[in-house]
Design an enzyme around this catalytic site. Structure first.
Site, PDB file in Angstrom:
ATOM      1  N   SER A  13       0.810  -1.214   0.000  1.00 47.24           N
ATOM      2  CA  SER A  13       0.000   0.000   0.000  1.00 47.24           C
ATOM      3  C   SER A  13       0.846   1.269   0.000  1.00 47.24           C
ATOM      4  O   SER A  13       1.855   1.370   0.699  1.00 47.24           O
ATOM      5  CB  SER A  13      -0.923   0.014   1.224  1.00 47.24           C
ATOM      6  OG  SER A  13      -1.622   1.237   1.298  1.00 47.24           O
ATOM      7  N   LYS A  56     -14.941  -3.213   2.561  1.00 49.06           N
ATOM      8  CA  LYS A  56     -15.713  -1.983   2.364  1.00 49.06           C
ATOM      9  C   LYS A  56     -17.210  -2.184   2.620  1.00 49.06           C
ATOM     10  O   LYS A  56     -17.901  -1.241   3.002  1.00 49.06           O
ATOM     11  CB  LYS A  56     -15.491  -1.430   0.959  1.00 49.06           C
ATOM     12  CG  LYS A  56     -14.077  -0.915   0.729  1.00 49.06           C
ATOM     13  CD  LYS A  56     -13.945  -0.275  -0.638  1.00 49.06           C
ATOM     14  CE  LYS A  56     -12.534   0.241  -0.863  1.00 49.06           C
ATOM     15  NZ  LYS A  56     -12.401   0.942  -2.165  1.00 49.06           N
ATOM     16  N   ASP A  93     -14.036   7.319  -2.206  1.00 46.76           N
ATOM     17  CA  ASP A  93     -13.736   6.804  -3.541  1.00 46.76           C
ATOM     18  C   ASP A  93     -14.557   7.531  -4.601  1.00 46.76           C
ATOM     19  O   ASP A  93     -14.091   7.723  -5.731  1.00 46.76           O
ATOM     20  CB  ASP A  93     -14.044   5.306  -3.624  1.00 46.76           C
ATOM     21  CG  ASP A  93     -13.018   4.463  -2.892  1.00 46.76           C
ATOM     22  OD1 ASP A  93     -11.864   4.915  -2.752  1.00 46.76           O
ATOM     23  OD2 ASP A  93     -13.369   3.347  -2.453  1.00 46.76           O
ATOM     24  N   GLY A 120     -17.019  -3.850  -5.845  1.00 46.52           N
ATOM     25  CA  GLY A 120     -17.201  -2.611  -5.089  1.00 46.52           C
ATOM     26  C   GLY A 120     -16.743  -1.377  -5.826  1.00 46.52           C
ATOM     27  O   GLY A 120     -17.424  -0.339  -5.807  1.00 46.52           O
TER      28      GLY A 120
END
Length: 411
Positions: A13, A56, A93, A120
């Site tokens: 990440s 999520k 997002d 998602g």
């Protein structure tokens, strides 16, 4: 721990790095197994967190309140603990993808858009596209009526958005659709940010179609999350500034040019002043083959060498943030262009051809420098992002660093 990213596998990440550029606060990676998520959300020691796949949707039942946007999309990637202790879920997002569309300048209003994938990310993408006035948003997935087997019935699509992980590191080079099917295509977007340019984005660029990958979305959603964390507005321009820094750090620097022009020596020096890993493609080929390059040419022939060079180049150029030196003939195989450009800034290193070293270089020993230059220089120029004259190891290394805005070590 006050802030961080909740997920299952997070070793690659970029979020902590991005958040460190957005503000002065601790931001940690929080890896949890599925059966640990509920307890962490309810009782974890945090002020606010981001949430990534596969959680999520998982976190939603454990929250006290959702924003209208998160409820509509059915996905949460920001959780904020409010002063009264209640947990509020939101979705940054949406703003991240909307910012990507705006940056791309690809027109959505009134257009037919194909969204690849139904996970998602796809749900968020669909919501943005519909809010931006798309005339038609069609989702393509494996097991629905509109699938990859009959995608040609949507050949009238204007825009394609990849909302799947297909083509993401380490599976670089994969794509779900052939763009030649879509003669009206006016834009391509991909939510993937590693590699910097997926095969789908490279396909679009080669066809002259406006295209943009997902790094901007990653940074923009982090900026939106920061604003949700602190209930404040970031300064204008912070997203672009942060994106440029991240892109510079994650992209490789690939050196191409004539045999003997100094790519290996320059690469080692550039790696030393930037603190980056240096990789010499020719040296890696020798490791794989178990013999020297002259021996490969003598025993197996040039074609065998070129095939091996392509295989090794493809694997090495998947990496991020490295200094990579290519052999002088890498440009003789067109397929190598995509391999080195997918995640790199390409530097054409130039030196007076009459001073080039030839010893131990099979083609340089049997062909004149003038002949090689005439054949290859147009490809070096078209494959590269910047051309740098080799005027000496140290001066040239710093010239490359300045041209590419690379961080250099003090002293």
């Amino acid at each position: 721990m006050n802030y961080g990213l909740l997920g299952e596998h997070l070793s690659h990440s970029y979020s902590p790095l991005i958040h460190s550029m957005l503000g002065d606060y601790e931001y940690s990676l929080i890896e949890k197994a599925p059966d640990e998520v509920e307890d962490f959300i309810k009782n974890g020691d945090y002020q606010a967190i981001n949430v990534t796949i596969p959680y999520k949707k998982t976190v939603m039942p454990f929250l006290d309140e959702l924003s209208d946007r998160a409820e509509k999309i059915g996905s949460v990637n920001v959780v904020v603990r409010r002063p009264d202790g209640t947990l509020f879920g939101d979705n940054s997002d949406y703003g991240g993808f909307a910012s990507l569309v705006r940056k791309s300048r690809i027109r959505i209003k009134g257009k037919k858009v194909l969204v690849l994938g139904d996970g998602g990310a796809s749900v968020t993408v669909q919501a943005v596209l519909r809010d931006m006035g798309a005339a038609n948003v069609t989702v393509i997935s494996l097991f629905t009526e509109d699938n990859y087997g009959n995608i040609d019935r949507h050949a009238d699509a204007d825009v394609i958005v990849n909302a799947t992980p297909v083509g993401m590191y380490p599976n670089n080079g994969e794509r779900l659709v052939d763009l030649s099917v879509f003669p009206r295509l006016s834009g391509v977007l991909d939510v993937i940010y590693n590699p910097y340019k997926t095969a789908l984005i490279l396909d679009a660029e080669e066809r002259g179609i406006p295209a943009l990958g997902g790094l901007h979305m990653l940074v923009a959603q982090a900026a939106r999350a920061n604003e949700m964390f602190f209930d404040s507005k970031l300064d204008a321009g912070v997203i672009e500034k942060t994106e440029k820094k991240i892109a510079s750090m994650m992209k490789n620097v690939v050196l191409i040019g004539m045999p003997g022009c100094g790519k290996t020596t320059m690469g080692k020096r550039l790696a030393a002043i930037t603190g980056r890993e240096f990789i010499d493609i020719d040296a890696e080929i020798v490791k794989v083959a178990g013999k020297t390059i002259p021996e490969i040419f003598a025993e197996d022939g040039e074609e065998a060498f070129r095939l091996l060079e392509t295989r090794v180049t493809g694997e090495i150029c998947k990496k991020s943030g490295c200094i990579i030196s290519c052999g002088g003939g890498v440009v003789t195989r067109p397929e190598n262009r995509r391999l080195i450009r997918q995640n790199s800034t390409v530097v054409f290193l130039v030196r007076d051809i009459h001073t080039l070293a030839t010893r131990g270089r099979p083609l340089s020993e049997t062909n004149s420098a003038d002949a090689l230059w005439e054949a290859r220089s147009p490809m070096y120029k078209s494959w590269s992002d910047v051309k740098i004259l080799n005027t000496g190891i140290n001066n040239t290394a710093y010239s490359i660093a300045r041209a590419l805005n690379l961080n250099t070590k003090k002293g």
